[in-house]
Design an enzyme around this catalytic site. Structure first.
Site, PDB file in Angstrom:
ATOM      1  N   GLN A   1     -46.745  38.720  34.132  1.00  0.00           N
ATOM      2  CA  GLN A   1     -47.383  37.940  33.070  1.00  0.00           C
ATOM      3  C   GLN A   1     -48.126  36.729  33.613  1.00  0.00           C
ATOM      4  O   GLN A   1     -48.370  35.764  32.898  1.00  0.00           O
ATOM      5  CB  GLN A   1     -46.340  37.489  32.046  1.00  0.00           C
TER       6      GLN A   1
ATOM      7  N   ASP B   1     -39.137  27.039  33.707  1.00  0.00           N
ATOM      8  CA  ASP B   1     -39.575  28.139  32.861  1.00  0.00           C
ATOM      9  C   ASP B   1     -40.978  28.566  33.302  1.00  0.00           C
ATOM     10  O   ASP B   1     -41.720  27.750  33.847  1.00  0.00           O
ATOM     11  CB  ASP B   1     -39.594  27.632  31.410  1.00  0.00           C
ATOM     12  N   GLU B   2     -41.342  29.807  33.054  1.00  0.00           N
ATOM     13  CA  GLU B   2     -42.690  30.307  33.387  1.00  0.00           C
ATOM     14  C   GLU B   2     -43.074  29.977  34.827  1.00  0.00           C
ATOM     15  O   GLU B   2     -44.163  29.483  35.113  1.00  0.00           O
ATOM     16  CB  GLU B   2     -43.738  29.702  32.440  1.00  0.00           C
TER      17      GLU B   2
ATOM     18  N   ARG C   1     -46.827  42.123  23.175  1.00  0.00           N
ATOM     19  CA  ARG C   1     -46.622  41.224  22.031  1.00  0.00           C
ATOM     20  C   ARG C   1     -46.135  41.984  20.812  1.00  0.00           C
ATOM     21  O   ARG C   1     -45.638  41.400  19.849  1.00  0.00           O
ATOM     22  CB  ARG C   1     -47.929  40.505  21.633  1.00  0.00           C
TER      23      ARG C   1
ATOM     24  N   LYS D   1     -35.524  35.609  27.942  1.00  0.00           N
ATOM     25  CA  LYS D   1     -35.699  34.593  28.973  1.00  0.00           C
ATOM     26  C   LYS D   1     -35.251  33.203  28.525  1.00  0.00           C
ATOM     27  O   LYS D   1     -34.463  32.543  29.219  1.00  0.00           O
ATOM     28  CB  LYS D   1     -37.182  34.608  29.336  1.00  0.00           C
ATOM     29  N   THR D   2     -35.734  32.767  27.373  1.00  0.00           N
ATOM     30  CA  THR D   2     -35.386  31.425  26.907  1.00  0.00           C
ATOM     31  C   THR D   2     -33.901  31.337  26.602  1.00  0.00           C
ATOM     32  O   THR D   2     -33.259  30.322  26.858  1.00  0.00           O
ATOM     33  CB  THR D   2     -36.193  31.075  25.644  1.00  0.00           C
TER      34      THR D   2
END
Length: 726
Positions: free
Chosen positions: A249, A218-219, A608, A34-35
């Site tokens: 998420q 983002d997010e 994670r 994503k980043t």
DNA sequence: AAATGTGGAATTTTT
DNA sequence: TTCCACATTT
């Protein structure tokens, strides 16, 4: 010059990065890069000349995320990213409000309150207006204020249902008056002020709309109603919004995050001829197959998803392991054992995380780790800028910058103690209230009689002397001077355990130093910082609370809540306390969408892990000073049995295996003569699955108390109840 | 103003 | 149980 940028992107990532100028929603699964997509998108826009740095606005939630974005971006592009607006919602709003403070109706040196300051202000408002804090708990008002603001509502827009809420809204209005009078803003106010400013001021809005033709977020699943409205307002008719998020998420609904924003996005940002483009990033580069299978299986139980399935081209890897411990102590012992083995196999402890649902669970694990002499680090707790000594120093600095700051005044007027007691302060506050002026003004205008009056005058002199002395000093020197001259350092030196506080004050001076260095070096707010370093530093202190602990030298095991783990990854992850009532948490059951959010939380926890995943639960656990027996979490059952390798009898049915891993105490063992025992999992034809939590009587009188997963706690007579071992 | 006691609550948290 | 805020004492 473009191609190396796009190399090694997968087809979906490539499509996202090179989308034509239109709004897009990128559904980016955990570990899907994503980043990378976000930063590469910006770099690509710059490289192809579609955007200049001035036209880019990139928004994140945390300072950490915005720093990471800047860092990674500067590697990807030769263009100087100075001039680009990259920051958190609050940071960007602060920047706008500083630039247009007059239009926003704020004093030039307005101060930002953190949550603590806000609560203190509420309490002061209560005192000034004789409001009963028993009937109206300050924290409750704080929640109302922040909740209202985050929904974009001023006091006159909040609906009151009854007398109580009508009064609360009144209090909200009083609080706002106090903020305005003192020139302080709370966190949500930064957003709301900016939003109102831009909606009111056409030319300002158009200015920013014309400037920011590319807005990236983002997010996105974590945005609240106000943030969404803010984005909508800022995006002019020609801006392209690039929103990246993952509905699976979304774990912050409890603080106002609104996943529905993802659904609304398509509707709100499609134009007549160009619909919002939706791209799913489903290839995961983090975890081995078995871990993803478990995560996918779990999250499938949620309704109303946008729909996404993670996959990997990596190997299946090791199976997911599960372990049922008799007690929380055994759970901790198990973790210690496994970690020892892993460390022997050269896995760094820093690559291992123990995750839990609530902070209280860390204690037992910490204890076990401590006894095993294993280094660990617990995340969460007091942040650097929230510590009392730091807040004291900052209060002096705030008074130097703006003496009418009542919050700062009250915090340090008698700290270190200088004989200004509660009674003289109450008089002072009464006068200030009557005249509608600040404490500082009242104290200057009307000397208080007696000893306290002398001390008060001395205090004001002290602050004024600080101001004069620091006039021509740099920021770090100013901080250093104030720390000394305030008497804080001396005070802590004479205290027996003041050394840590002294270290922290020294650290504050260092922080000021690196703040200036950072500002000079590059990025963002540099101009404002040069303009007024002190105010900038104070804003920085409020907006960036800092780390909870200084980084430790040697690698340490990572202990944190699942929430805190979001965005991180580890070689090995322990998801602990998978018990009904704990995870999913019992309080979530009464919340709308509560269970689904808990499941997303479990999904975040699982994803994670890169290589190895342990799911553990304890049959009994000390909670609030009471031994509780819990049924295994439903989330454990929602991962198909074939995907999980149980290292203990499943769900800890120790009765079936007397020589098992159980360590029951004598009192509990003595009670069993019925073939049943406390802690055993059982099944009832009507009530379903449960666990025996107590027993009494013998023979035909024997009864057991069972905690049923879905049916609550019941006493059952063994002679009649059809109980089966589960 | 520090020291001691008492009562109550105890998910998750960034800015 | 443990932590915190607040009240009372010394």
């Amino acid at each position: 010059m473009v191609s190396p940028l796009l190399e090694s992107l997968n087809p979906e990532q490539l499509a996202a990065v090179t989308l034509p100028h239109a709004s897009a929603l990128i559904l980016a699964g955990a570990g899907s890069g994503k980043t990378r997509v976000l930063t590469t998108r910006i770099a690509w826009l710059l490289a192809t000349g579609q955007a200049s740095p001035l036209s880019v606005l990139a928004v994140t939630f945390t300072n950490k995320a915005s720093r990471e974005m800047s860092t990674r971006l500067s590697v990807l592009t030769p263009v100087n990213i100075r001039g680009m607006w990259i920051g958190t919602f609050h940071g960007l709003c602060n920047r706008m409000l500083r630039a247009h403070y007059r239009e926003a109706g704020l004093p030039k040196l307005f101060q930002i309150m953190d949550t603590q300051d806000q609560l203190a202000l509420i309490k002061r408002v209560y005192k000034a207006h004789n409001i009963d804090d028993e009937r109206f708990p300050p924290r409750q008002l704080q929640a109302l204020i922040n909740g209202s603001k985050e929904a974009g509502l001023r006091p006159n827009q909040v609906e009151a249902f009854d007398e109580f809420s009508r009064r609360q809204v009144e209090h909200y209005a009083l609080y706002e008056q106090a903020c305005q009078r003192e020139g302080v803003v709370d966190f949500p106010e930064l957003l709301l002020r900016t939003y109102e400013l831009l909606s009111r001021d056409d030319s300002l809005r158009q200015h920013y709309q014309r400037r920011f033709s590319h807005i990236l977020i983002d997010e996105f699943q974590d945005t609240n109603v106000l943030q969404y409205k803010w984005l909508k307002l800022l995006a002019g008719p020609h801006a392209a919004i690039f929103a990246v998020g993952d509905d699976d998420q979304s774990i912050y609904a409890f603080r106002g995050a609104n996943v529905a924003n993802m659904q609304h996005f398509e509707r709100d940002f499609s134009t007549a001829d160009v619909p919002v483009k939706l791209i799913k990033l489903e290839q995961n580069y983090r975890s081995h197959g078995h871990i993803l299978d478990a995560a996918n299986a779990l999250i499938k139980h949620n309704q109303g998803r946008l729909g996404k399935n993670l996959w990997t081209s990596d190997a299946h890897g090791e199976p997911v392991r599960a372990y049922a411990a008799p007690s929380d102590l055994d759970e901790a012992a198990f973790i210690v054992d496994v970690v020892k083995g892993l460390v022997e196999d050269n896995v760094s402890p820093a690559e291992i995380a123990v995750l839990y649902r609530s902070n209280a669970q860390s204690r037992v694990v910490e204890h076990a780790l401590f006894n095993a002499a294993m280094p660990y680090r617990v995340y969460g707790g007091m942040r650097f800028f929230e510590r009392a000594e730091i807040k004291h120093a900052l209060a002096y600095l705030r008074l130097v910058a703006a003496p009418d700051d009542d919050g700062a005044f009250l915090r340090v007027v008698n700290f270190p103690p200088r004989g200004i007691g509660a009674r003289s302060l109450e008089t002072l506050q009464g006068l200030a209230q009557a005249q509608g002026s600040s404490l500082w003004q009242v104290a200057s205008a009307r000397p208080v009689s007696g000893k306290a009056g002398v001390s008060l005058a001395a205090f004001q002199k002290l602050v004024e002397a600080m101001k004069t002395a620091t006039q021509d000093l740099g920021l770090a020197e100013t901080v250093e001077h104030v720390v000394h001259a305030s008497g804080l350092l001396g005070h802590y030196q004479s205290e027996k355990d003041g050394q840590e506080r002294i270290d922290n004050l020294q650290e504050l001076i260092n922080a000021a130093q690196s703040f200036m260095r950072e500002a000079e070096r590059e990025v963002g707010a540099a101009d404002e910082v040069v303009d007024d370093p002190l105010t900038s530093f104070l804003s920085h202190a409020a907006l960036e609370a800092g780390e909870t602990q200084a980084a430790e030298g040697r690698p340490a095991l990572q202990l944190m809540t699942v929430h805190a783990a979001k965005g991180l990854e580890f070689h090995t992850v322990f998801v602990t306390g998978l018990e009904e009532g704990l995870f999913p948490h019992e309080n979530s059951m009464s919340e709308l969408d509560g269970l689904e959010e808990e499941r997303r939380l479990a999904y975040v926890a699982i994803t994670r892990a890169r290589r190895r995943l342990y799911l553990t639960h304890a049959q009994s656990r000390m909670l609030h000073g009471q031994l509780r027996y819990n049924v295994a979490s439903r989330f454990l059952d929602e991962v198909p049995a074939g995907m999980v390798q149980w290292l203990s009898p499943k769900h800890g049915d120790f009765a079936a295996e007397p020589e098992g891993l159980g360590r029951y105490n004598a009192a509990e063992n003595a009670r069993e003569d019925s073939g049943w025992r406390i802690g055993q999992s059982v099944k009832h034809s009507r009530f379903g699955l449960g666990i025996i939590i107590d027993a009494e009587g013998r023979g035909t009188d024997a009864r057991v108390q069972v905690n049923f997963r879905d049916g609550g706690v019941k006493w059952l007579a063994l002679e009649y109840a059809k109980l089966q071992p589960a």
